[in-house]
Design a protein around this motif. Structure first.
Motif, PDB file in Angstrom:
ATOM      1  N   ARG A 283      -6.663  -3.304   0.271  1.00 33.06           N
ATOM      2  CA  ARG A 283      -5.701  -3.477   1.363  1.00 33.06           C
ATOM      3  C   ARG A 283      -5.644  -4.925   1.833  1.00 33.06           C
ATOM      4  NH1 ARG A 283      -6.317   2.335   4.156  1.00 33.06           N
ATOM      5  NH2 ARG A 283      -4.479   3.195   3.131  1.00 33.06           N
ATOM      6  N   GLN A 284      -6.562  -5.755   1.368  1.00 25.85           N
ATOM      7  CA  GLN A 284      -6.516  -7.156   1.780  1.00 25.85           C
ATOM      8  C   GLN A 284      -6.532  -8.098   0.584  1.00 25.85           C
ATOM      9  OE1 GLN A 284      -9.921  -6.591   4.514  1.00 25.85           O
ATOM     10  NE2 GLN A 284     -10.961  -8.148   3.324  1.00 25.85           N
ATOM     11  N   LEU A 285      -5.725  -7.750  -0.407  1.00 24.94           N
ATOM     12  CA  LEU A 285      -5.637  -8.596  -1.600  1.00 24.94           C
ATOM     13  C   LEU A 285      -5.127  -9.991  -1.260  1.00 24.94           C
ATOM     14  CD1 LEU A 285      -4.236  -6.121  -4.281  1.00 24.94           C
ATOM     15  CD2 LEU A 285      -6.510  -7.172  -4.249  1.00 24.94           C
ATOM     16  N   ASP A 286      -4.354 -10.087  -0.163  1.00 22.99           N
ATOM     17  CA  ASP A 286      -3.829 -11.399   0.229  1.00 22.99           C
ATOM     18  C   ASP A 286      -4.943 -12.350   0.659  1.00 22.99           C
ATOM     19  OD1 ASP A 286      -4.311  -9.747   2.422  1.00 22.99           O
ATOM     20  OD2 ASP A 286      -2.802 -10.727   3.680  1.00 22.99           O
ATOM     21  N   GLN A 287      -6.124 -11.787   0.955  1.00 24.30           N
ATOM     22  CA  GLN A 287      -7.256 -12.652   1.340  1.00 24.30           C
ATOM     23  C   GLN A 287      -8.152 -13.004   0.152  1.00 24.30           C
ATOM     24  OE1 GLN A 287      -9.160 -11.060   4.971  1.00 24.30           O
ATOM     25  NE2 GLN A 287      -7.159 -10.185   5.429  1.00 24.30           N
ATOM     26  N   VAL A 288      -7.808 -12.454  -1.009  1.00 23.12           N
ATOM     27  CA  VAL A 288      -8.577 -12.780  -2.214  1.00 23.12           C
ATOM     28  C   VAL A 288      -8.045 -14.094  -2.775  1.00 23.12           C
ATOM     29  CG1 VAL A 288      -9.122 -12.010  -4.561  1.00 23.12           C
ATOM     30  CG2 VAL A 288      -8.977 -10.331  -2.697  1.00 23.12           C
ATOM     31  N   PRO A 289      -8.932 -15.035  -3.099  1.00 28.84           N
ATOM     32  CA  PRO A 289      -8.469 -16.328  -3.619  1.00 28.84           C
ATOM     33  C   PRO A 289      -7.541 -16.169  -4.824  1.00 28.84           C
ATOM     34  CG  PRO A 289     -10.837 -16.372  -3.200  1.00 28.84           C
ATOM     35  CD  PRO A 289     -10.397 -14.954  -3.004  1.00 28.84           C
ATOM     36  N   GLY A 290      -6.487 -16.976  -4.825  1.00 23.42           N
ATOM     37  CA  GLY A 290      -5.463 -16.916  -5.860  1.00 23.42           C
ATOM     38  C   GLY A 290      -5.958 -16.760  -7.290  1.00 23.42           C
ATOM     39  N   PRO A 291      -6.934 -17.570  -7.708  1.00 27.97           N
ATOM     40  CA  PRO A 291      -7.352 -17.513  -9.120  1.00 27.97           C
ATOM     41  C   PRO A 291      -7.936 -16.163  -9.555  1.00 27.97           C
ATOM     42  CG  PRO A 291      -8.148 -19.530  -8.086  1.00 27.97           C
ATOM     43  CD  PRO A 291      -7.576 -18.672  -6.989  1.00 27.97           C
ATOM     44  N   ILE A 292      -8.462 -15.379  -8.603  1.00 28.40           N
ATOM     45  CA  ILE A 292      -9.047 -14.091  -9.006  1.00 28.40           C
ATOM     46  C   ILE A 292      -8.250 -12.896  -8.457  1.00 28.40           C
ATOM     47  CG2 ILE A 292     -11.411 -15.002  -9.255  1.00 28.40           C
ATOM     48  CD1 ILE A 292     -12.089 -13.597  -6.568  1.00 28.40           C
ATOM     49  N   ARG A 293      -7.142 -13.168  -7.789  1.00 22.08           N
ATOM     50  CA  ARG A 293      -6.419 -12.071  -7.115  1.00 22.08           C
ATOM     51  C   ARG A 293      -5.873 -11.046  -8.109  1.00 22.08           C
ATOM     52  NH1 ARG A 293      -2.226 -14.490  -3.627  1.00 22.08           N
ATOM     53  NH2 ARG A 293      -4.046 -15.315  -2.542  1.00 22.08           N
ATOM     54  N   THR A 294      -5.288 -11.530  -9.188  1.00 24.04           N
ATOM     55  CA  THR A 294      -4.712 -10.593 -10.170  1.00 24.04           C
ATOM     56  C   THR A 294      -5.802  -9.739 -10.808  1.00 24.04           C
ATOM     57  OG1 THR A 294      -2.895 -12.087 -10.612  1.00 24.04           O
ATOM     58  CG2 THR A 294      -3.323 -10.418 -12.275  1.00 24.04           C
ATOM     59  N   ALA A 295      -6.936 -10.345 -11.088  1.00 20.31           N
ATOM     60  CA  ALA A 295      -8.040  -9.589 -11.693  1.00 20.31           C
ATOM     61  C   ALA A 295      -8.572  -8.534 -10.728  1.00 20.31           C
ATOM     62  CB  ALA A 295      -9.158 -10.546 -12.114  1.00 20.31           C
ATOM     63  N   VAL A 296      -8.711  -8.907  -9.450  1.00 22.36           N
ATOM     64  CA  VAL A 296      -9.197  -7.933  -8.458  1.00 22.36           C
ATOM     65  C   VAL A 296      -8.185  -6.796  -8.314  1.00 22.36           C
ATOM     66  CG1 VAL A 296      -9.748  -7.581  -6.008  1.00 22.36           C
ATOM     67  CG2 VAL A 296     -10.636  -9.593  -7.222  1.00 22.36           C
ATOM     68  N   ARG A 297      -6.906  -7.167  -8.330  1.00 23.23           N
ATOM     69  CA  ARG A 297      -5.846  -6.154  -8.230  1.00 23.23           C
ATOM     70  C   ARG A 297      -5.920  -5.172  -9.401  1.00 23.23           C
ATOM     71  NH1 ARG A 297      -0.579  -7.031  -5.781  1.00 23.23           N
ATOM     72  NH2 ARG A 297       0.646  -5.178  -6.221  1.00 23.23           N
ATOM     73  N   ASN A 298      -5.998  -5.685 -10.612  1.00 28.98           N
ATOM     74  CA  ASN A 298      -5.992  -4.816 -11.793  1.00 28.98           C
ATOM     75  C   ASN A 298      -7.287  -4.015 -11.944  1.00 28.98           C
ATOM     76  OD1 ASN A 298      -3.434  -5.668 -12.503  1.00 28.98           O
ATOM     77  ND2 ASN A 298      -4.172  -7.298 -13.842  1.00 28.98           N
ATOM     78  N   GLN A 299      -8.411  -4.686 -11.841  1.00 31.53           N
ATOM     79  CA  GLN A 299      -9.696  -4.003 -12.053  1.00 31.53           C
ATOM     80  C   GLN A 299     -10.059  -3.118 -10.857  1.00 31.53           C
ATOM     81  OE1 GLN A 299     -10.459  -4.405 -15.060  1.00 31.53           O
ATOM     82  NE2 GLN A 299      -9.445  -6.346 -15.513  1.00 31.53           N
ATOM     83  N   GLY A 300      -9.774  -3.607  -9.649  1.00 25.73           N
ATOM     84  CA  GLY A 300     -10.055  -2.811  -8.448  1.00 25.73           C
ATOM     85  C   GLY A 300      -9.133  -1.593  -8.379  1.00 25.73           C
ATOM     86  N   GLY A 301      -7.870  -1.816  -8.711  1.00 27.54           N
ATOM     87  CA  GLY A 301      -6.930  -0.696  -8.757  1.00 27.54           C
ATOM     88  C   GLY A 301      -7.366   0.322  -9.809  1.00 27.54           C
ATOM     89  N   GLY A 302      -7.788  -0.158 -10.951  1.00 29.06           N
ATOM     90  CA  GLY A 302      -8.265   0.740 -12.005  1.00 29.06           C
ATOM     91  C   GLY A 302      -9.429   1.596 -11.527  1.00 29.06           C
ATOM     92  N   HIS A 303     -10.340   0.984 -10.808  1.00 23.38           N
ATOM     93  CA  HIS A 303     -11.492   1.729 -10.285  1.00 23.38           C
ATOM     94  C   HIS A 303     -11.042   2.764  -9.250  1.00 23.38           C
ATOM     95  CE1 HIS A 303     -15.293   2.914  -8.805  1.00 23.38           C
ATOM     96  NE2 HIS A 303     -15.562   1.903  -7.998  1.00 23.38           N
ATOM     97  N   TYR A 304     -10.226   2.344  -8.306  1.00 20.04           N
ATOM     98  CA  TYR A 304      -9.760   3.271  -7.256  1.00 20.04           C
ATOM     99  C   TYR A 304      -8.968   4.435  -7.859  1.00 20.04           C
ATOM    100  CZ  TYR A 304      -7.204   5.234  -3.380  1.00 20.04           C
ATOM    101  OH  TYR A 304      -6.681   6.130  -2.477  1.00 20.04           O
ATOM    102  N   ASN A 305      -8.007   4.105  -8.715  1.00 18.87           N
ATOM    103  CA  ASN A 305      -7.094   5.126  -9.237  1.00 18.87           C
ATOM    104  C   ASN A 305      -7.833   6.171 -10.065  1.00 18.87           C
ATOM    105  OD1 ASN A 305      -5.121   3.603  -8.032  1.00 18.87           O
ATOM    106  ND2 ASN A 305      -4.323   2.724  -9.937  1.00 18.87           N
ATOM    107  N   HIS A 306      -8.741   5.722 -10.926  1.00 19.52           N
ATOM    108  CA  HIS A 306      -9.472   6.686 -11.763  1.00 19.52           C
ATOM    109  C   HIS A 306     -10.436   7.525 -10.939  1.00 19.52           C
ATOM    110  CE1 HIS A 306      -7.769   4.129 -14.902  1.00 19.52           C
ATOM    111  NE2 HIS A 306      -7.830   5.215 -15.649  1.00 19.52           N
ATOM    112  N   SER A 307     -11.045   6.924  -9.916  1.00 13.65           N
ATOM    113  CA  SER A 307     -11.964   7.687  -9.055  1.00 13.65           C
ATOM    114  C   SER A 307     -11.228   8.868  -8.419  1.00 13.65           C
ATOM    115  CB  SER A 307     -12.552   6.793  -7.956  1.00 13.65           C
ATOM    116  OG  SER A 307     -13.302   5.741  -8.535  1.00 13.65           O
TER     117      SER A 307
END
Ligand code: MN3
Length: 201
Positions: A59-83
């Motif tokens: 919910r706070q991806l906008d606070q994740v530093p730009g260089p890692i934001r896409t990775a957090v979005r994809n990998q974090g989303g993958g973890h949440y969605n599959h759980s």
């Protein structure tokens, strides 16, 4: 550090609708892979982003530093969605009953009509993505590993993974056959529990 949640049934338990081979690959390789990569990428993140409940992080991806934001979005989303996805299934499925059954029939006319529309939305996802039933009983879809919570929406109550990795071993490229069989293992009692919990908040 995020960790792989326990599966609430054996890997083979959803057969013949979803094979043990698919579950093994999907749970122990794909889902574990999202978690490993999420932990890796967060190792270099600001301290405030570490150890957050997963939903809060998404919910706070906008606070994740730009260089890692896409990775957090994809990998974090993958973890949440599959759980969530694993919780939405159970061997043999469960009948939809009670208040949720009543409200779905009210909104869609009938359960069959709801299933038809949900399936249609699932077939309409171009490429990889997800289909969701939300607490207000609307149906929505996302691309890749995106989740409705990333847009500030409520947590979904039902998740369907329509990435080819979810069905290719069993159904090749025929997503429609996978969805037809997936309905047989939906854990409507768990979905109804989530619905109730979301409504009282
Ligand atoms: Mn998947």
């Amino acid at each position: 550090m995020y960790t792989l949640p326990d599966l609430p049934y054996d890997l083979q338990a959803l057969e013949p609708y979803i094979s043990g081979d698919i579950m093994k690959l999907h749970y122990t390789k794909h889902h574990q892979g999202y978690i490993d990569k999420l932990n890796d990428v967060l190792a270099g993140a600001p301290q405030a982003l570490k150890g957050l409940p997963l939903v809060q992080l998404l919910r706070q991806l906008d606070q994740v530093p730009g260089p890692i934001r896409t990775a957090v979005r994809n990998q974090g989303g993958g973890h949440y969605n599959h759980s969530l996805f694993w919780q939405c299934m159970t061997p043999g499925g469960r009948q939809l009953q009670g208040e949720l059954a009543k409200q779905i029939a009210k909104k869609y006319g009938s359960f069959e009509e709801f299933q038809r529309i949900f399936t249609e939305r699932a077939l309409g996802v171009f490429g990889s993505g997800w289909v969701w039933l939300m607490p207000d009983l609307s149906i929505t879809t996302t691309a890749n590993q995106d989740s409705p919570v990333m847009d500030g929406q409520d947590e979904p109550i039902l998740a369907l993974d329509v990435w080819e990795h979810a069905y290719y071993l069993d159904y090749k490229n025929v997503r429609a056959d996978y969805i037809t069989q997936w309905w047989r293992v939906v854990n409507w009692s768990a979905v109804a529990d989530r619905y109730r919990a979301m409504r009282v908040e």
